[in-house]
Structure formats: structure tokens, C-alpha cells
Design a protein around this motif. Structure first.
Motif, mmCIF file in Angstrom:
data_model
loop_
_atom_site.group_PDB
_atom_site.id
_atom_site.type_symbol
_atom_site.label_atom_id
_atom_site.label_comp_id
_atom_site.label_asym_id
_atom_site.label_seq_id
_atom_site.Cartn_x
_atom_site.Cartn_y
_atom_site.Cartn_z
ATOM 1 N N MET A 45 -29.014 -13.232 13.355
ATOM 2 C CA MET A 45 -30.065 -14.387 13.507
ATOM 3 C C MET A 45 -31.311 -14.087 13.342
ATOM 4 O O MET A 45 -32.135 -14.814 12.592
ATOM 5 N N TRP A 48 -31.900 -13.380 9.829
ATOM 6 C CA TRP A 48 -32.038 -14.767 9.159
ATOM 7 C C TRP A 48 -33.010 -15.348 9.180
ATOM 8 O O TRP A 48 -33.528 -16.099 8.218
ATOM 9 N N MET A 64 -25.513 -17.189 6.359
ATOM 10 C CA MET A 64 -25.524 -17.462 7.636
ATOM 11 C C MET A 64 -23.847 -17.647 7.985
ATOM 12 O O MET A 64 -23.560 -17.074 8.804
ATOM 13 N N THR A 68 -21.455 -14.917 9.825
ATOM 14 C CA THR A 68 -20.942 -15.341 11.169
ATOM 15 C C THR A 68 -19.360 -15.182 11.104
ATOM 16 O O THR A 68 -18.858 -14.548 12.127
#
Length: 293
Positions: A45, A48, A64, A68
Motif C-alpha cells: 500500500m 502504491w 492495487m 491484493t
């Protein structure tokens, strides 16, 4: 009394005694894996967020979503396939995922477990996994049921070594049919033989007769008449252990027959060419004589 090991029957009809992982141990293992995935996910994260300003919104969302899926599904699939049924949490707690037949976990089974785990662990916070494990005799969660796997403990209590085969009963034990002998009777006989020297002689003889009667009723042919019960139990357990090791031990690769390479004969060198002797011209005569033509 020690807990009776769970029965796992391999594809070769070999009965294995394994220790099924208990729910508290599996819960701790899952928490460790969840912590690992969460840390990796947070790192992703942060990366990102640091790079989202460099790409458009659609590309950032796609990256993303892919990350995940890799974190929540790819992690258990990749690591359990690479380590043959062990994740970081299972390594710490001494657990391993195996097939229902006792074989190592395969990629397809790891994928089914990971996909089911995304729903029952991550989406529903582990509620279905706990309920299913409590209702299953082998402690299986929903992913284990769909994948055909079971989680075992590799740190179970060490069993006493198998008894030595009585030489006089080796011929009889080699002809035994042991498919009717369950792990409960084998474990009871193993515990009795390990504790027999500590028992009172009268109690020891009574227990030996009773346990041997239960064992003999499940095997064939019956032992030779007049054989002491302790010898019968020792012969049965020793033969059972020998057969398990013989079937689990991988077969030695066949020795290839010696092959002899073909070596073509060496080419015969051509004979050496004869030297060419140059012709020597005769000197011209100075006396005026000309030889006849």
C-alpha cells in the motif's frame, strides 16, 4: 493414556498414524500468517501510494487489485506449494498440510484452500473455519473439505520404538493379514508392551491375554498354539511396522543395463604417393653424332 493417533489411509492401503493438528494450534498458525500477509500488504500500500501520482487512476486501481489478489491468495498458494504444505505460521507451529491419502499437498489443493480461505477467513473473519473445524472429526475447515486435505502436527508425542520381532514367529508374521487391525488396537498393544516390565505379573498376564485376544480376532491366520500373548503382540506390531516402512520407502531406481557405445572403425589412410623422379635430360653431343630415330 496417550491420545490415539488419527488414521490416514494412503493410496497403497497403508494405514498411517498421524497427529491431527488441534484448533488452538491452527489458530495461532493462522494468526502468524495473517500478520505476515498484513505486513506485506501494508508495504504494498505504501508503494502504491508513492507511485499513484505517476499513473492514471485506472492503471493504479488495476495494480492495487492484482497486488491484493497476490497477497491474499498468491501467498498461501506459492509458499505451500514450494514447501510441500507449510506456510510461515505452520513452520513456526510445526504443522503441515497433507492430502487425505497422506501424500504431499499439490498445487490444485493449495489453490482450493487459498480461494476458500479468502472467503471464510478474510471475508467472514474466520467464523466458518472455526465452526467447521469444531464439527469435523479431523479438524477440517471448509477449504480442507473442498481440497481433500488435512492439517497434521509434526511435533506430536514421540511413540515408543516398535518391538523386536521374535525369531520363532517371523514365519507366521510374514503371512499375516493385517487389514482388519485398527490403529486403536495397535496403539493399545504398543503401550502395553512398553509398560509391561512395570506391571504386577498377575495384572500383566491378564492384560496381555485380553489385548492379545482382541488383536488375534482381527488378524489371520491365528498364532501357533501355546504362543505367549506378549510374543504375539510383539510379532504383530513388528510386522505391521515393517510393512509400513516397506511401502512408504521409495523404490530404488532400476539399474540400467550396461550399454556399449559404437565406435566406427578408424579410416584407413591412403597409401603414400610414390615419389616422382624427374627425368634427367641428356647432355647435347658435341661430336656431330646423331642417334637413329
Amino acid at each position: 493414556m496417550m491420545p490415539v493417533p488419527e488414521t490416514v489411509v494412503t493410496g497403497d492401503a497403508v494405514v498411517l498414524d498421524v497427529q491431527i493438528a488441534q484448533l488452538p494450534v491452527r489458530a495461532v498458525s493462522s494468526l502468524i500468517d495473517i500478520c505476515v500477509v498484513t505486513i506485506v500488504y501494508l508495504i504494498g500500500m505504501m508503494l502504491w501510494v508513492a507511485t499513484v501520482v505517476q499513473f492514471d487512476e485506472a492503471l493504479s486501481a488495476a495494480v492495487m487489485i492484482i497486488f491484493t489478489v497476490l497477497a491474499l491468495v498468491g501467498y498461501p498458494v506459492i509458499i505451500e506449494t514450494a514447501t510441500r504444505g507449510r506456510s510461515i505460521g505452520k513452520m513456526v507451529m510445526g504443522l503441515r498440510v497433507v492430502s487425505d491419502d497422506g501424500g504431499p499437498e499439490r498445487f490444485r489443493q493449495a489453490l482450493f484452500r487459498a480461494l476458500a480461505g479468502f472467503v471464510e477467513i478474510w471475508t467472514l473473519f474466520g467464523g466458518p473455519a472455526v465452526i467447521c473445524s469444531l464439527a469435523s472429526a479431523q479438524g477440517k475447515r471448509i477449504g480442507d473439505i473442498f481440497a481433500g486435505t488435512v492439517v497434521i502436527s509434526e511435533r506430536g508425542p514421540k511413540l515408543a520404538p516398535p518391538p523386536v520381532m521374535p525369531p520363532a514367529l517371523a514365519w507366521w508374521a510374514a503371512s499375516l493379514e493385517l487389514s482388519g487391525l485398527g490403529p486403536e488396537q495397535a496403539e493399545l498393544a504398543r503401550q502395553f508392551l512398553s509398560r509391561a516390565p512395570q506391571l504386577d505379573p498377575d495384572i500383566r498376564d491378564q492384560m496381555a491375554y485380553r489385548i492379545a485376544s482382541e488383536v488375534v480376532a482381527r488378524i489371520s491366520p491365528p498364532p501357533p498354539p501355546g504362543t505367549p500373548p506378549q510374543y504375539v503382540l510383539a510379532a504383530v506390531l513388528a510386522e505391521r511396522h515393517r510393512r509400513e516402512l516397506a511401502r512408504l520407502r521409495p523404490a530404488a531406481p532400476p539399474v540400467p543395463a550396461p550399454t556399449y557405445g559404437y565406435y566406427p572403425p578408424a579410416p584407413i589412410p591412403p597409401p603414400p604417393a610414390s615419389p616422382v623422379v624427374p627425368a634427367v635430360a641428356e647432355p647435347a653431343r658435341t661430336d656431330g653424332f646423331v642417334p637413329p630415330g
